[in-house]
Design a protein around this motif. Sequence first.
Motif, PDB file in Angstrom:
ATOM      1  N   GLY A   1       0.822  -1.213   0.000  1.00 58.10           N
ATOM      2  CA  GLY A   1       0.000   0.000   0.000  1.00 58.10           C
ATOM      3  C   GLY A   1       0.843   1.243   0.000  1.00 58.10           C
ATOM      4  N   TYR A   2       0.183   2.340  -0.301  1.00 57.34           N
ATOM      5  CA  TYR A   2       0.878   3.619  -0.444  1.00 57.34           C
ATOM      6  C   TYR A   2      -0.007   4.721   0.128  1.00 57.34           C
ATOM      7  CZ  TYR A   2       2.865   7.654  -2.971  1.00 57.34           C
ATOM      8  OH  TYR A   2       3.415   8.868  -3.310  1.00 57.34           O
ATOM      9  N   GLY A   3       0.607   5.596   0.923  1.00 56.01           N
ATOM     10  CA  GLY A   3      -0.169   6.689   1.515  1.00 56.01           C
ATOM     11  C   GLY A   3       0.381   8.020   1.071  1.00 56.01           C
ATOM     12  N   PHE A   4      -0.500   8.961   0.842  1.00 55.44           N
ATOM     13  CA  PHE A   4      -0.054  10.266   0.366  1.00 55.44           C
ATOM     14  C   PHE A   4      -1.072  11.320   0.784  1.00 55.44           C
ATOM     15  CE2 PHE A   4       0.183  13.611  -2.900  1.00 55.44           C
ATOM     16  CZ  PHE A   4       1.537  13.934  -2.787  1.00 55.44           C
ATOM     17  N   VAL A   5      -0.556  12.489   1.147  1.00 55.23           N
ATOM     18  CA  VAL A   5      -1.442  13.611   1.470  1.00 55.23           C
ATOM     19  C   VAL A   5      -1.896  14.219   0.143  1.00 55.23           C
ATOM     20  CG1 VAL A   5      -1.583  15.801   2.704  1.00 55.23           C
ATOM     21  CG2 VAL A   5      -0.123  13.969   3.591  1.00 55.23           C
TER      22      VAL A   5
ATOM     23  N   GLY B   1      -4.131  -2.774  -7.010  1.00 51.08           N
ATOM     24  CA  GLY B   1      -3.111  -3.692  -6.490  1.00 51.08           C
ATOM     25  C   GLY B   1      -3.735  -4.833  -5.707  1.00 51.08           C
ATOM     26  N   VAL B   2      -4.764  -4.531  -4.927  1.00 58.23           N
ATOM     27  CA  VAL B   2      -5.451  -5.582  -4.151  1.00 58.23           C
ATOM     28  C   VAL B   2      -6.214  -6.520  -5.106  1.00 58.23           C
ATOM     29  CG1 VAL B   2      -7.348  -5.988  -2.504  1.00 58.23           C
ATOM     30  CG2 VAL B   2      -5.604  -4.246  -2.004  1.00 58.23           C
TER      31      VAL B   2
ATOM     32  N   GLU C   1       7.686   2.289   7.474  1.00 56.77           N
ATOM     33  CA  GLU C   1       8.247   3.368   6.636  1.00 56.77           C
ATOM     34  C   GLU C   1       7.176   4.415   6.337  1.00 56.77           C
ATOM     35  OE1 GLU C   1      10.242   1.899   3.138  1.00 56.77           O
ATOM     36  OE2 GLU C   1      11.730   0.830   4.338  1.00 56.77           O
ATOM     37  N   MET C   2       5.928   3.932   6.173  1.00 55.67           N
ATOM     38  CA  MET C   2       4.838   4.867   5.869  1.00 55.67           C
ATOM     39  C   MET C   2       4.636   5.863   7.008  1.00 55.67           C
ATOM     40  SD  MET C   2       0.889   3.998   4.913  1.00 55.67           S
ATOM     41  CE  MET C   2       1.169   3.086   3.439  1.00 55.67           C
ATOM     42  N   THR C   3       4.583   5.346   8.251  1.00 52.10           N
ATOM     43  CA  THR C   3       4.347   6.260   9.381  1.00 52.10           C
ATOM     44  C   THR C   3       5.613   7.050   9.725  1.00 52.10           C
ATOM     45  OG1 THR C   3       4.631   4.369  10.858  1.00 52.10           O
ATOM     46  CG2 THR C   3       2.389   5.082  10.452  1.00 52.10           C
ATOM     47  N   ASP C   4       6.800   6.491   9.416  1.00 53.58           N
ATOM     48  CA  ASP C   4       8.037   7.246   9.660  1.00 53.58           C
ATOM     49  C   ASP C   4       8.021   8.550   8.859  1.00 53.58           C
ATOM     50  OD1 ASP C   4       8.987   5.333  11.336  1.00 53.58           O
ATOM     51  OD2 ASP C   4      10.399   4.437   9.919  1.00 53.58           O
ATOM     52  N   SER C   5       7.375   8.508   7.686  1.00 56.91           N
ATOM     53  CA  SER C   5       7.369   9.706   6.830  1.00 56.91           C
ATOM     54  C   SER C   5       6.296  10.713   7.257  1.00 56.91           C
ATOM     55  CB  SER C   5       7.120   9.296   5.370  1.00 56.91           C
ATOM     56  OG  SER C   5       5.812   8.783   5.257  1.00 56.91           O
TER      57      SER C   5
END
Length: 252
Positions: free
Chosen positions: A86-90, A111-112, A184-188
Amino acid sequence: MNIYLTGATSGLGEYLAYKYAKRGAFLALSGRRKEKLTDVAKKCEELGGKVVTYCLDVTDQHATKESIQDFLSKVVSIDLVIANAGYGFVDRIHKGDPTELNKVIDINVNGVINTVVPFMPSMIKNDKGHIAIIGSVASHFAWPGAGAYAASKHAVKALSKSWRRTLPKNVDVTLICPGFVKSEMTDSMGTMTPFMIGTEDGVNRIVKALDKKKKMFIFPFIWKLVIALEGPISFFMSMPFRNNHKKNRNKL
Ligand SMILES: NC(=O)c1ccc[n+]([C@@H]2O[C@H](COP(=O)([O-])OP(=O)(O)OC[C@H]3O[C@@H](n4cnc5c(N)ncnc54)[C@H](OP(=O)(O)O)[C@@H]3O)[C@@H](O)[C@H]2O)c1
């Protein structure tokens, strides 16, 4: 146990791989970063798992299907598919550029679909299997500033519900809805991660829910309360965005 897992190169996927490797599972691991994939695979083997890796992008329907056919050719049947990548973006909607929003939808929804659907004929034929989709608390709560991410996670909630109602009764479908878990997602994301829990803790909770074949699992518990209070909470969360629009209006 034969398991196909996407997004195995970091975060939840990496630790899910280790957890199931310790149980001696045969794991098909995928991700785009070849070196990370090799490192994770090596560690899984040291922990007692058997591993095959597929370096691929889940938005590539054909590459994903090929990897699934290859894995199915190596096993008698598939026990568990975990669609985790998955990928998260504002959103940054004030910029007027849909590119990143499309990318979020493509990875998190297509992707799912690309990961799960090619397994269905085999699961239907064998009348068994377990599909796990990593949604989010954003499957239930449309965050201000992250509309595409919330839309993608709402979409996979709908897919999981519909597939559960469509597939044979012996094929289980679980939607996992984590709050913030270290990755890594939440680290960003800096400090915008209330009620965050550790990766291993998160993965232990996920695996427990999968062992119980839960239909849906929202965790930690506090997020159930947050979701129930979406209206008033989102009103306050919207304020900084609205104030920014007022400030920036003259620059647009
Ligand atoms: N951590 C949280 O707080 C949290 C909360 C709710 C939901 N989630 C969900 O949990 C899942 C895992 O995220 P994470 O937090 O563990 O983040 P992460 O550490 O950033 O891991 C994301 C994984 O997805 C893979 N990935 C991303 N885009 C891909 C693509 N196009 N093709 C193939 N693989 C791709 C990445 O591998 P490559 O870069 O090597 O391709 C990586 O292995 C995601 O679905 C996320 O939305 C996380």
